[in-house]
Design an enzyme around this catalytic site. Sequence first.
Site, PDB file in Angstrom:
ATOM      1  N   SER A   1      44.426  37.189  35.747  1.00  0.00           N
ATOM      2  CA  SER A   1      45.310  38.342  35.856  1.00  0.00           C
ATOM      3  C   SER A   1      46.394  38.310  34.777  1.00  0.00           C
ATOM      4  O   SER A   1      46.072  38.255  33.594  1.00  0.00           O
ATOM      5  CB  SER A   1      45.885  38.379  37.283  1.00  0.00           C
ATOM      6  OG  SER A   1      46.503  39.603  37.540  1.00  0.00           O
TER       7      SER A   1
ATOM      8  N   ASP B   1      37.774  45.290  41.739  1.00  0.00           N
ATOM      9  CA  ASP B   1      39.146  44.811  41.531  1.00  0.00           C
ATOM     10  C   ASP B   1      40.117  45.995  41.631  1.00  0.00           C
ATOM     11  O   ASP B   1      40.061  46.908  40.815  1.00  0.00           O
ATOM     12  CB  ASP B   1      39.242  44.158  40.141  1.00  0.00           C
ATOM     13  CG  ASP B   1      40.563  43.442  39.916  1.00  0.00           C
ATOM     14  OD1 ASP B   1      41.588  43.900  40.459  1.00  0.00           O
ATOM     15  OD2 ASP B   1      40.579  42.439  39.179  1.00  0.00           O
TER      16      ASP B   1
ATOM     17  N   HIS C   1      40.360  41.220  43.508  1.00  0.00           N
ATOM     18  CA  HIS C   1      41.159  40.732  42.375  1.00  0.00           C
ATOM     19  C   HIS C   1      41.243  39.211  42.291  1.00  0.00           C
ATOM     20  O   HIS C   1      41.448  38.661  41.224  1.00  0.00           O
ATOM     21  CB  HIS C   1      42.565  41.324  42.460  1.00  0.00           C
ATOM     22  CG  HIS C   1      43.440  40.959  41.296  1.00  0.00           C
ATOM     23  ND1 HIS C   1      43.093  41.234  39.987  1.00  0.00           N
ATOM     24  CD2 HIS C   1      44.638  40.314  41.229  1.00  0.00           C
ATOM     25  CE1 HIS C   1      44.041  40.794  39.176  1.00  0.00           C
ATOM     26  NE2 HIS C   1      44.982  40.238  39.904  1.00  0.00           N
TER      27      HIS C   1
END
Length: 339
Positions: free
Chosen positions: A187, A274, A313
Amino acid sequence: MENSRRKGLWLRLRKILLCVLGLYIAIPFLIKLCPGIQAKLIFLNFVRVPYFIDLKKPQDQGLNHTCNYYLQPEEDVTVGVWHTVPAVWWKNAQGKDQMWYEDALASSHPIILYLHGNAGTRGGDHRVELYKVLSSLGYHVVTFDYRGWGDSVGTPSERGMTYDALHVFDWIKARSGDNAVYIWGHSLGTGVATNLVRRLCERETPPDALILESPFTNIREEAKSHPFSVIYRYFPGFDWFFLDPITSSGIKFANDENVKHISCPLLILHAEDDPVVPFQLGRKLYSIAAPARSFRDFKVQFVPFHSDLGYRHKYIYKSPELPRILREFLGKSEPEHQH
């Protein structure tokens, strides 16, 4: 009587609606006037989840073969580090001190430096689960909280986070002998990872591979796609109000630019479902990296995870395919040119 009650209710409702509308219009101006707010929303370093954990005791999170260190990248900055040894050493690691852990880095096991995303700490649940998976596959895992996160001291900034990562990487390399060192970013951590690896390649000390999990192209495109921005996406002057303050705060995390200056094997992992970093941003980053001249002699691979799997995610660590993907990608280092 009924009429006046209805009227009162309507007036109250109108008041609430006007307040909401006023707030909706005020927020963009507030962000424009105080760009620091936008930086805080990107880093979310003040969000400590889970809140009550003692970062000095990784064993409380079920990491019984992990040592907690503190390193000092520069004056007035201290970062808290966890080093988890390969699971096969679980028994040996009991009761050992920092010196034993540091020496262990020179044994013949590869090392993964893990750079986490925004919010939370190195003790976040999904992060701990990934350390356990990687440790069970025979890797050392070294992870840390950037300055301003967890129990690390300092003020967050993109430059500072990248410098902290560089310091920890150099600390590992000084102890790891000839062992492979891989960098894994997740991320927002993918932005730190490409900043770091670009710098390492420029000074000709590249890592053995770079793994990007749920990456974006650059912070402006990510901010535009983030679920938080949905209610403002069609607001007049969205870029000026919301994206320009990010840039003026010195926050770029330009993965798309960095990959053109990186020369080492690159693996991108992204779940189709995601909701935080849209799948198409990871796919777009791959399409920029794959033909780049800097990757001429190196593998570039993109692994999508079907939305039916529900990895979203931060749950790619649950994939039963992950050990095979890593073994096949990291196991062979010869270049593959069929991008």
